[in-house]
Design an enzyme around this catalytic site. Structure first.
Site, short mmCIF file in Angstrom:
data_model
loop_
_atom_site.label_atom_id
_atom_site.label_comp_id
_atom_site.label_asym_id
_atom_site.label_seq_id
_atom_site.Cartn_x
_atom_site.Cartn_y
_atom_site.Cartn_z
N GLU A 35 40.79 39.05 43.68
CA GLU A 35 40.47 38.44 44.97
C GLU A 35 39.95 37.03 44.70
O GLU A 35 39.05 36.85 43.87
CB GLU A 35 39.39 39.25 45.69
N ARG A 261 35.44 51.10 34.32
CA ARG A 261 35.09 49.68 34.34
C ARG A 261 34.06 49.38 33.27
O ARG A 261 33.41 50.28 32.73
CB ARG A 261 34.56 49.28 35.71
N LYS A 271 30.14 40.30 42.01
CA LYS A 271 30.45 38.93 42.43
C LYS A 271 29.49 38.47 43.54
O LYS A 271 29.16 37.29 43.62
CB LYS A 271 31.90 38.83 42.89
#
Length: 559
Positions: A35, A261, A271
């Site tokens: 993104e 992850r 983020k």
């Protein structure tokens, strides 16, 4: 490009190999779909190495596709930074850079298809009401009172949503699946929201934007992706991913595979929280060397090879392995720079030394190897003069027993030069040592002194030829292993006040010509990188990448 991590075994690579050998899969196509709402971080590096590495090993393609479905949080600057990061890591995407927005027309047509099939509807519930109607993990959801609108009415409302007739939040398009499903993601998920926002790729064409779930799998299908590799938080989304593919006229059906992850101690990869640190001025932009962003790590002095090596070390599994020790990351860059960084001497806390038995106009120039094991790194010229700088930490007026550096009446060797003895100590009015007066044993260049053993070796720089420079000593940004472990506490409370210490240092003359982002081992100190921003301003600044001591290697030996 060939990398270590491209061929390291993992369960996904093994599955794909089995599929190819059984004839179930042809050409492999993967994708990296960030993104564009922030900079990439070390967790993204793991995904990049995995997706590009799989395509590379099996002779396939990996696409770079921006998931640009939320224009209010996206910027072209993020797109440019992400492309630069992927290329810097050494990877090259197949074909052009792709965007989910490239497929907005087809996605809208597919939304209309679902409406015609009675599998999607326009809902007038507010966001709060939708949340309430959805139920919980223990309670089934309730159908919206607008769920049974006719396809004709829904098509009309959807088109009016698209043209901007309604306000944001007034209506949404939802899939009609199962409000009682134990998987909350299947309880009539939202496909489109109204957003009167300018888009960095499509301008003002659209007043509605698709959700991530509706966009992702269909974009994979349009691009012919064979394996959609994502992290474990999307495991519960897989049934929805597959529902869309089963209920739309897509050209292919990709397979979603999840992996664990990366979570690393003393590090944040959210983020949202990284953006807060940037926006509040707590750090110096997205590429601050204390951040785990790829651009920040690059500025700190990490190499692409060291990041790829780290990703290989931590491996790819389905199990959540807990916290990865940041010492592994430090080990990866230290091992790289030990082999590849040229050496230099730099004094971070200068203390003047006058060699009283050396004439004032005396000067010798030593030719010293650029690297002890790399002839290809050439030699550097190190001038020796009457007045030198040594580091304050290399002198003690009252040393403990095993202190082998300089002290009153004691001897030490200057690296690549003579043995000197401290004869006199000069102090200022506050009692601080300001100068040492020493004598040289001229019969010790390249050989041991007669009849005595000198154990200590210290680094030094000529005062006449030294290069003034700024040195930034970076450390972990947070003082605790999991700064955001307590969801009710402010993670900013755990900031490390010593995460950046600035020194006005003196370096040997060879450092004057240091190129942008060139890396060095400052002997006896650590590994450092020339700061690119300072270089653009004509200033010489070095960022500490990592110290010399390797705690991870010690742990491995003990194990």
């Amino acid at each position: 490009m060939s990398t270590e991590s491209s061929s390291a075994p993992n369960f996904i690579r093994n599955q794909i190999r089995d599929e190819i050998e059984a004839g179930r899969t042809g050409k492999i196509v993967t994708r990296f779909p960030p993104e564009p709402n922030g900079f990439l971080h070390i967790g993204h590096a793991k995904s990049i190495c995995l997706n590009f590495g799989l395509a590379e090993q099996f002779g396939g393609d990996c696409h770079l596709r921006f998931d640009d479905t939320n224009p209010t949080k996206e910027e072209q600057a993020y797109i440019d930074a992400i492309k630069a990061d992927v290329e810097w890591l050494g990877f090259h995407w197949a074909g052009p850079v792709r965007h989910a927005s490239d497929y907005f027309d087809r996605l809208y047509a597919w939304a209309q298809h679902l409406v015609r099939e009675g599998k999607a509807y326009v809902d007038d519930l507010s966001p709060e009401e939708i949340r309430e109607y959805r139920g919980s993990l223990t309670q089934p959801g309730r159908p919206s009172p607008y769920r049974e609108r006719s396809p004709e009415e829904n098509l009309d409302l959807l088109e009016r949503m698209r043209t901007g007739e309604f306000a944001e939040g007034e209506k949404v398009l939802r899939a009609k699946i199962d409000m009682a499903s134990p998987n909350i993601n299947l309880r009539d998920p939202i496909l489109y929201r109204i957003r009167h926002a300018h888009h960095h790729q499509t301008g003002d064409k659209w007043k509605i934007y698709p959700s991530y779930d509706f966009t992702h799998g269909q974009s994979d299908a349009i691009e012919g992706v064979t394996h959609s590799i994502c992290t474990l938080e999307f495991e519960d989304h897989r049934p929805l991913y597959e529902w869309f593919l089963d209920n739309l006229p897509v050209p292919v059906k990709p397979r979603q595979i999840e992996f664990a992850r990366l979570n690393m101690n003393y590090t944040l990869t959210s983020k949202r929280k990284l953006k807060l640190l940037v926006d509040e001025g707590i750090v110096d932009g997205w590429d601050d060397p204390r951040l785990p962003t790829i651009s920040g790590m690059r500025r700190r002095g990490y190499t692409p090879a060291s990041i790829r090596k780290f990703c290989e070390m931590i491996g790819v599994t389905r199990a959540d392995g807990g916290l990865v020790d940041i010492a592994m990351l430090y080990h990866a860059i230290r091992a790289d720079l030990e082999d590849n960084a040229p050496r230099a001497m730099a004094v971070l806390k200068p203390l003047k030394v006058v060699l009283t038995n050396v004439p004032e106009d005396h000067e010798e120039v030593y030719e010293v190897p650029g690297h002890p094991a790399r002839d290809d790194l050439g030699v550097r010229k190190v001038p020796f003069t009457r007045e030198l700088y040594i580091d304050q930490d290399d002198f003690m007026e009252e040393p403990p027993k095993k202190f082998f550096r300089l002290a009153p009446g004691k001897e030490v060797r200057l690296r690549n030069s003579y043995v000197i003895r401290c004869d006199e100590v000069t102090k200022n009015g506050a009692g601080e040592v300001t100068e040492l007066r020493c004598s040289v044993d001229f019969d010790t260049l390249g050989k041991n002194p007669e009849g005595r053993k000198v154990k200590g070796v210290i680094h030094w720089v000529s005062t006449a030829h030294g290069v003034p420079m700024e040195v930034r000593l970076y450390d972990n940004l947070f003082q605790v292993e999991q700064p955001d472990k307590d969801k009710d506490a402010d993670f900013l409370e755990h900031l490390n006040p010593e995460s950046l210490v600035v020194c006005q240092a003196i370096g040997e003359p060879s450092l004057r010509e240091a190129g942008v982002e060139s890396r060095f081992q400052f002997e006896r100190v650590g590994y450092f990188c020339a700061d690119r921003h300072a270089a653009a301003e004509g200033r010489l600044v070095f960022n500490r990448t990592v110290g010399l001591k390797d705690s991870w290697a010690k742990i491995q030996k003990k194990g």
